[in-house]
Motif scaffolding. Structure first.
Motif, PDB file in Angstrom:
ATOM      1  N   GLY A 166       0.820  -1.673   0.199  1.00 59.46           N
ATOM      2  CA  GLY A 166      -0.409   0.089   0.123  1.00 59.46           C
ATOM      3  C   GLY A 166       0.996   1.563   0.016  1.00 59.46           C
ATOM      4  O   GLY A 166       2.379   1.032  -0.150  1.00 59.46           O
ATOM      5  N   PRO A 167       0.314   2.975   0.030  1.00 60.10           N
ATOM      6  CA  PRO A 167       0.922   3.444   0.161  1.00 60.10           C
ATOM      7  C   PRO A 167       2.266   3.767   1.049  1.00 60.10           C
ATOM      8  O   PRO A 167       3.164   4.099   0.794  1.00 60.10           O
ATOM      9  CB  PRO A 167       0.123   4.529   0.095  1.00 60.10           C
ATOM     10  N   VAL A 208       2.666   0.015  11.160  1.00 64.51           N
ATOM     11  CA  VAL A 208       3.721   1.310  12.022  1.00 64.51           C
ATOM     12  C   VAL A 208       3.316   2.264  12.050  1.00 64.51           C
ATOM     13  O   VAL A 208       3.659   3.552  12.482  1.00 64.51           O
ATOM     14  CB  VAL A 208       4.895   0.963  11.224  1.00 64.51           C
ATOM     15  N   PHE A 209       1.411   2.549  12.594  1.00 59.14           N
ATOM     16  CA  PHE A 209       1.534   3.465  13.379  1.00 59.14           C
ATOM     17  C   PHE A 209       1.437   3.513  14.693  1.00 59.14           C
ATOM     18  O   PHE A 209       1.431   4.652  15.210  1.00 59.14           O
ATOM     19  CB  PHE A 209      -0.296   3.604  13.514  1.00 59.14           C
ATOM     20  N   LEU A 210       1.816   2.326  15.594  1.00 54.68           N
ATOM     21  CA  LEU A 210       1.941   2.599  17.042  1.00 54.68           C
ATOM     22  C   LEU A 210       3.563   1.401  16.871  1.00 54.68           C
ATOM     23  O   LEU A 210       3.367   0.169  16.450  1.00 54.68           O
ATOM     24  CB  LEU A 210       1.074   2.282  17.626  1.00 54.68           C
ATOM     25  N   GLN A 214       2.432   6.525  17.189  1.00 53.44           N
ATOM     26  CA  GLN A 214       4.398   6.398  15.921  1.00 53.44           C
ATOM     27  C   GLN A 214       3.561   7.722  15.310  1.00 53.44           C
ATOM     28  O   GLN A 214       4.250   8.771  15.154  1.00 53.44           O
ATOM     29  CB  GLN A 214       4.880   5.645  15.151  1.00 53.44           C
ATOM     30  N   LYS A 215       2.901   7.307  14.651  1.00 56.40           N
ATOM     31  CA  LYS A 215       2.062   8.520  13.260  1.00 56.40           C
ATOM     32  C   LYS A 215       0.896   8.915  13.549  1.00 56.40           C
ATOM     33  O   LYS A 215       0.004   8.379  11.968  1.00 56.40           O
ATOM     34  CB  LYS A 215       2.913   7.607  11.769  1.00 56.40           C
ATOM     35  N   PRO A 216       0.461   9.837  14.370  1.00 54.93           N
ATOM     36  CA  PRO A 216      -0.601  10.290  14.196  1.00 54.93           C
ATOM     37  C   PRO A 216      -1.192  10.292  12.789  1.00 54.93           C
ATOM     38  O   PRO A 216      -2.620  10.656  12.509  1.00 54.93           O
ATOM     39  CB  PRO A 216      -0.680  11.366  15.094  1.00 54.93           C
ATOM     40  N   GLY A 217      -0.574  11.589  11.982  1.00 54.84           N
ATOM     41  CA  GLY A 217      -0.702  12.335  10.906  1.00 54.84           C
ATOM     42  C   GLY A 217      -1.327  10.958   9.580  1.00 54.84           C
ATOM     43  O   GLY A 217      -2.026  11.656   8.984  1.00 54.84           O
ATOM     44  N   ALA A 218      -0.850  10.738   9.509  1.00 57.94           N
ATOM     45  CA  ALA A 218      -0.524   9.441   8.575  1.00 57.94           C
ATOM     46  C   ALA A 218      -1.355   8.679   9.418  1.00 57.94           C
ATOM     47  O   ALA A 218      -2.801   7.771   8.008  1.00 57.94           O
ATOM     48  CB  ALA A 218       0.559   7.955   8.574  1.00 57.94           C
ATOM     49  N   ASP A 256      -5.090  10.488   8.397  1.00 54.06           N
ATOM     50  CA  ASP A 256      -4.567  10.232   6.583  1.00 54.06           C
ATOM     51  C   ASP A 256      -5.409   8.955   6.301  1.00 54.06           C
ATOM     52  O   ASP A 256      -6.951   9.547   5.389  1.00 54.06           O
ATOM     53  CB  ASP A 256      -3.745  11.253   5.602  1.00 54.06           C
ATOM     54  N   LEU A 257      -5.627   8.083   6.398  1.00 60.07           N
ATOM     55  CA  LEU A 257      -6.074   7.272   5.774  1.00 60.07           C
ATOM     56  C   LEU A 257      -7.136   6.978   6.921  1.00 60.07           C
ATOM     57  O   LEU A 257      -8.384   6.091   5.585  1.00 60.07           O
ATOM     58  CB  LEU A 257      -5.096   6.079   6.457  1.00 60.07           C
ATOM     59  N   TRP A 258      -7.294   7.095   7.820  1.00 58.43           N
ATOM     60  CA  TRP A 258      -9.216   7.263   8.535  1.00 58.43           C
ATOM     61  C   TRP A 258     -10.038   8.130   7.165  1.00 58.43           C
ATOM     62  O   TRP A 258     -10.808   7.882   6.803  1.00 58.43           O
ATOM     63  CB  TRP A 258      -8.552   7.362   9.436  1.00 58.43           C
TER      64      TRP A 258
END
Length: 350
Positions: A96-97, A191-193, A203-207, A210-212
């Motif tokens: 995925g992206p 790898v969001f947390l 770990q990556k709140p912005g990403a 965006d996906l949500w």
């Protein structure tokens, strides 16, 4: 627009990589080499053009989530450092992206079963993006962003610096430990947390947001539209909030009427609010007239009470949390994106 690369089935991924590479590099001679038993990667290929020769070291992963790609990238980067004139490549059923970005950032090539491919070596550049997700991946995303599961996401995004245990996170989101465990594992794969010694940290709140947002639509909530003779939307919002409080009814403004209190930017005469309870009773109490079109008051019956998580009260008026407000606004046609971006800039910080 580039044609889609025809990749083999997932079970035949290793066997089919040679054919894929030949299709991606039609002007090169691509041949497979024997990969020694001591090798830490799966496949080795030689790519020739005239006197130029380059070795491709390929690691095949059955799951293309960023967590597993990161492991493959570490293996391949070490291997390519020890093998001159080699180029590392990851192959998986779907990347995925997020995974694509991870590979590009690490300067590692990739290819997957849906037509995504990226190779960049010796002046060669192959960059293909299919934009398609396989059914299994779509189903996993639907589960991750389902009403109950998304309660975990709100808790994490509303408190991005907080460190959690699984039990505390489940209690905060008012869901079962099993559901929390499944959601946390899915987020860890992407790898969001990270989880360390039982501690969970985003770990990556912005990403993640965006996906949500990419997978969220406000029309999943049932909407009823009315007309109010009150000209001032702030006055109407205040009366709605007061009535809901008197009836102990969950209620919170959203879209532009909510944003006007949190991060004013776009003006709107309409009032949008989530309401859990007797909508007809609300309409009667506030003298709202049901209409098909031309209404200025829109009451949304949520598909889950998670929309009321961390409702903020501003000037005695309830408003959804900033995460929910951003999600609702982003795809709203009447200048919703502009207001969402301003809200994110002012209040979210990621």
């Amino acid at each position: 627009m580039a044609s889609k690369v025809k990749l083999p089935k997932a079970s035949d991924l290793e066997a089919g990589v040679l054919g894929v590479l030949r299709e991606l590099l039609p002007t090169f001679r691509v041949s497979e080499q024997r990969t020694g038993r001591q090798a830490t990667w799966d496949l080795t290929f030689t790519v020739r053009s005239g006197r130029t020769v380059r070795r491709l070291l390929v690691e095949c992963k059955s799951v293309g989530e960023p967590r597993y790609l990161a492991q493959a990238i570490t293996v391949l980067k070490l291997a390519s450092q020890q093998s001159p004139r080699s180029y590392p490549v990851v192959a998986a059923p779907y990347i995925g992206p997020g995974g694509q970005h991870l590979c590009r950032e690490a300067r590692v090539g990739y290819l997957d079963l849906t037509g995504n491919a990226f190779l960049n070596f010796n002046g060669v550049l192959v960059d293909r993006r299919s934009g398609e997700r396989p059914p299994r991946t779509k189903a996993r995303l639907r589960r991750l962003f389902s009403p109950k599961s998304s309660r975990i996401l709100r808790a994490l995004l509303e408190q991005p610096e907080q460190e959690w245990t699984l039990a505390r996170l489940a209690a905060e989101a008012a869901i079962s430990l099993r559901t929390a465990h499944l959601v946390v594992n899915a987020l860890e794969e992407k790898v969001f947390l990270e989880k360390r010694r039982g501690a969970i940290r985003l770990q990556k709140p912005g990403a993640l947001l965006d996906l949500w947002a990419e997978n969220y639509r406000i029309d999943q909530h049932r909407q009823r539209t009315f007309y109010s003779f009150l000209r001032d939307p702030r006055e109407l919002a205040a009366k709605l909030g007061a009535h809901a409080a008197s009836q102990h009814m969950p209620c919170a403004l959203t879209l532009h009427s909510g944003a006007a209190l949190v991060a004013p930017f776009v003006r709107s005469a309409d009032v949008h609010a989530y309401v859990r309870g007797d909508v007809d009773g609300v309409a009667q109490a506030l003298d709202l007239r049901p209409v098909e079109t031309g209404g200025n008051t829109h009451l949304l019956v949520p598909n889950d009470d998670g929309v009321f998580y961390r409702t903020q009260v501003i000037e005695h008026i309830p408003v959804v949390c900033n995460t929910q407000l951003y999600l609702d606004l982003l795809h709203y046609p009447a200048r919703g994106r502009e207001q969402a971006e301003e809200l994110r800039r002012q209040k979210l910080g990621y």
